[in-house]
Design a protein around this motif. Structure first.
Motif, PDB file in Angstrom:
ATOM      1  N   LEU A   1       0.829  -1.204   0.000  1.00 13.22           N
ATOM      2  CA  LEU A   1       0.000   0.000   0.000  1.00 13.22           C
ATOM      3  C   LEU A   1       0.866   1.257   0.000  1.00 13.22           C
ATOM      4  O   LEU A   1       0.562   2.227  -0.693  1.00 13.22           O
ATOM      5  N   ALA A   2       1.942   1.242   0.768  1.00  7.04           N
ATOM      6  CA  ALA A   2       2.844   2.388   0.839  1.00  7.04           C
ATOM      7  C   ALA A   2       4.238   1.877   1.197  1.00  7.04           C
ATOM      8  O   ALA A   2       4.384   0.800   1.768  1.00  7.04           O
ATOM      9  N   GLU A   3       5.240   2.683   0.906  1.00  3.32           N
ATOM     10  CA  GLU A   3       6.614   2.221   1.087  1.00  3.32           C
ATOM     11  C   GLU A   3       7.082   2.211   2.539  1.00  3.32           C
ATOM     12  O   GLU A   3       7.983   1.466   2.891  1.00  3.32           O
ATOM     13  N   THR A   4       6.466   3.002   3.414  1.00  2.00           N
ATOM     14  CA  THR A   4       6.910   3.038   4.810  1.00  2.00           C
ATOM     15  C   THR A   4       5.764   2.684   5.746  1.00  2.00           C
ATOM     16  O   THR A   4       4.587   2.861   5.419  1.00  2.00           O
ATOM     17  N   ALA A   5       6.123   2.211   6.924  1.00  2.00           N
ATOM     18  CA  ALA A   5       5.123   1.878   7.941  1.00  2.00           C
ATOM     19  C   ALA A   5       4.383   3.141   8.392  1.00  2.00           C
ATOM     20  O   ALA A   5       3.197   3.087   8.716  1.00  2.00           O
ATOM     21  N   TYR A   6       5.075   4.271   8.416  1.00  4.13           N
ATOM     22  CA  TYR A   6       4.450   5.528   8.806  1.00  4.13           C
ATOM     23  C   TYR A   6       3.260   5.838   7.891  1.00  4.13           C
ATOM     24  O   TYR A   6       2.169   6.157   8.362  1.00  4.13           O
ATOM     25  N   LEU A   7       3.469   5.728   6.593  1.00  3.68           N
ATOM     26  CA  LEU A   7       2.386   5.992   5.644  1.00  3.68           C
ATOM     27  C   LEU A   7       1.267   4.962   5.780  1.00  3.68           C
ATOM     28  O   LEU A   7       0.078   5.312   5.773  1.00  3.68           O
ATOM     29  N   ARG A   8       1.632   3.688   5.916  1.00  8.45           N
ATOM     30  CA  ARG A   8       0.611   2.636   6.055  1.00  8.45           C
ATOM     31  C   ARG A   8      -0.231   2.853   7.308  1.00  8.45           C
ATOM     32  O   ARG A   8      -1.454   2.706   7.276  1.00  8.45           O
ATOM     33  N   ASN A   9       0.422   3.245   8.416  1.00  9.93           N
ATOM     34  CA  ASN A   9      -0.327   3.518   9.644  1.00  9.93           C
ATOM     35  C   ASN A   9      -1.254   4.715   9.474  1.00  9.93           C
ATOM     36  O   ASN A   9      -2.365   4.734  10.008  1.00  9.93           O
ATOM     37  N   GLY A  10      -0.807   5.703   8.729  1.00 10.73           N
ATOM     38  CA  GLY A  10      -1.667   6.858   8.450  1.00 10.73           C
ATOM     39  C   GLY A  10      -2.879   6.469   7.629  1.00 10.73           C
ATOM     40  O   GLY A  10      -4.003   6.899   7.910  1.00 10.73           O
ATOM     41  N   TYR A  11      -2.682   5.648   6.609  1.00 14.37           N
ATOM     42  CA  TYR A  11      -3.814   5.205   5.789  1.00 14.37           C
ATOM     43  C   TYR A  11      -4.779   4.340   6.600  1.00 14.37           C
ATOM     44  O   TYR A  11      -5.989   4.385   6.402  1.00 14.37           O
ATOM     45  N   ARG A  12      -4.239   3.580   7.533  1.00 15.22           N
ATOM     46  CA  ARG A  12      -5.102   2.776   8.405  1.00 15.22           C
ATOM     47  C   ARG A  12      -5.963   3.693   9.272  1.00 15.22           C
ATOM     48  O   ARG A  12      -7.161   3.469   9.447  1.00 15.22           O
ATOM     49  N   ALA A  13      -5.365   4.747   9.807  1.00 13.07           N
ATOM     50  CA  ALA A  13      -6.113   5.703  10.619  1.00 13.07           C
ATOM     51  C   ALA A  13      -7.167   6.424   9.782  1.00 13.07           C
ATOM     52  O   ALA A  13      -8.300   6.637  10.235  1.00 13.07           O
ATOM     53  N   ILE A  14      -6.816   6.776   8.550  1.00 10.36           N
ATOM     54  CA  ILE A  14      -7.784   7.427   7.660  1.00 10.36           C
ATOM     55  C   ILE A  14      -8.959   6.504   7.395  1.00 10.36           C
ATOM     56  O   ILE A  14     -10.124   6.930   7.430  1.00 10.36           O
ATOM     57  N   LEU A  15      -8.702   5.232   7.151  1.00 11.22           N
ATOM     58  CA  LEU A  15      -9.792   4.281   6.914  1.00 11.22           C
ATOM     59  C   LEU A  15     -10.661   4.139   8.160  1.00 11.22           C
ATOM     60  O   LEU A  15     -11.887   4.079   8.056  1.00 11.22           O
ATOM     61  N   ARG A  16     -10.054   4.133   9.336  1.00 10.55           N
ATOM     62  CA  ARG A  16     -10.834   4.089  10.578  1.00 10.55           C
ATOM     63  C   ARG A  16     -11.737   5.307  10.692  1.00 10.55           C
ATOM     64  O   ARG A  16     -12.898   5.204  11.101  1.00 10.55           O
ATOM     65  N   ILE A  17     -11.208   6.477  10.317  1.00  9.13           N
ATOM     66  CA  ILE A  17     -12.001   7.711  10.374  1.00  9.13           C
ATOM     67  C   ILE A  17     -13.168   7.636   9.401  1.00  9.13           C
ATOM     68  O   ILE A  17     -14.307   7.967   9.745  1.00  9.13           O
ATOM     69  N   LEU A  18     -12.891   7.194   8.176  1.00  7.25           N
ATOM     70  CA  LEU A  18     -13.955   7.106   7.171  1.00  7.25           C
ATOM     71  C   LEU A  18     -15.067   6.157   7.618  1.00  7.25           C
ATOM     72  O   LEU A  18     -16.262   6.453   7.459  1.00  7.25           O
ATOM     73  N   ILE A  19     -14.701   5.036   8.188  1.00  8.37           N
ATOM     74  CA  ILE A  19     -15.701   4.063   8.648  1.00  8.37           C
ATOM     75  C   ILE A  19     -16.516   4.639   9.803  1.00  8.37           C
ATOM     76  O   ILE A  19     -17.748   4.518   9.822  1.00  8.37           O
ATOM     77  N   ALA A  20     -15.851   5.286  10.751  1.00  7.51           N
ATOM     78  CA  ALA A  20     -16.560   5.867  11.892  1.00  7.51           C
ATOM     79  C   ALA A  20     -17.474   7.003  11.446  1.00  7.51           C
ATOM     80  O   ALA A  20     -18.605   7.121  11.946  1.00  7.51           O
ATOM     81  N   GLU A  21     -17.019   7.833  10.517  1.00  6.92           N
ATOM     82  CA  GLU A  21     -17.871   8.918  10.010  1.00  6.92           C
ATOM     83  C   GLU A  21     -19.114   8.361   9.325  1.00  6.92           C
ATOM     84  O   GLU A  21     -20.217   8.886   9.506  1.00  6.92           O
ATOM     85  N   GLU A  22     -18.944   7.305   8.558  1.00 10.45           N
ATOM     86  CA  GLU A  22     -20.100   6.692   7.883  1.00 10.45           C
ATOM     87  C   GLU A  22     -21.061   6.090   8.900  1.00 10.45           C
ATOM     88  O   GLU A  22     -22.279   6.200   8.751  1.00 10.45           O
ATOM     89  N   ALA A  23     -20.538   5.462   9.932  1.00 14.57           N
ATOM     90  CA  ALA A  23     -21.394   4.881  10.970  1.00 14.57           C
ATOM     91  C   ALA A  23     -22.183   5.970  11.692  1.00 14.57           C
ATOM     92  O   ALA A  23     -23.376   5.785  11.992  1.00 14.57           O
TER      93      ALA A  23
END
Length: 145
Positions: A66-88
């Motif tokens: 998904l991304a070259e560094t763990a920092y970016l992957r963790n950020g995308y994971r947090a963004i997905l969590r936000i998107l799911i919570a906002e939709e809920a």
């Protein structure tokens, strides 16, 4: 006075005893170790913690590609969590919405969460995690009513 000549191939009695102990001790420990009985849990399997039902709806670790560094992957994971919570919160649903979202949606939402033009640090992961935690807490509080 003549000293006896020691050859490297000869062992002293003490060396022979130590060598035999070094072989006998591990074998003896293997024989004394308990053997698992069929249907009975071993020590390590009994220590395993069963997965919580809430874990089934937890956003998994992102794939490595998904991304070259763990920092970016963790950020995308947090963004997905936000998107799911906002939709809920928007749909006022208490069911797991994880299967309705993809990693591509997290990548597409990057401009909304971007705080820097630096491609290696486009966002603050700690702030994203705090925002995701707060939104998920709102969802849990709303579903508890």
């Amino acid at each position: 006075m003549r000293r006896p000549k020691l050859t490297p191939s000869r062992f002293t009695l003490m060396e022979a005893g130590l060598l035999s102990l070094s072989f006998a001790l591990p074998v003896g420990l293997l024989l004394l170790a308990p053997t698992p009985v069929a249907g009975r849990e071993t020590h390590f399997s009994s220590m395993a913690i069963a997965r919580d039902g809430a874990d089934e709806c937890r956003v998994p670790k992102p794939p490595a590609d998904l991304a070259e560094t763990a920092y970016l992957r963790n950020g995308y994971r947090a963004i997905l969590r936000i998107l799911i919570a906002e939709e809920a919160l928007a749909s006022e649903t208490c069911t797991c919405l994880l299967d309705q979202f993809t990693w591509d949606q997290a990548l597409d939402a990057l401009p909304r969460f971007q705080t820097s033009d630096n491609a290696r640090l486009p966002f603050n992961v700690l702030e994203l995690y705090a925002q995701a935690d707060a939104l998920e807490a709102e969802v849990v509080a709303g579903c508890a009513k």
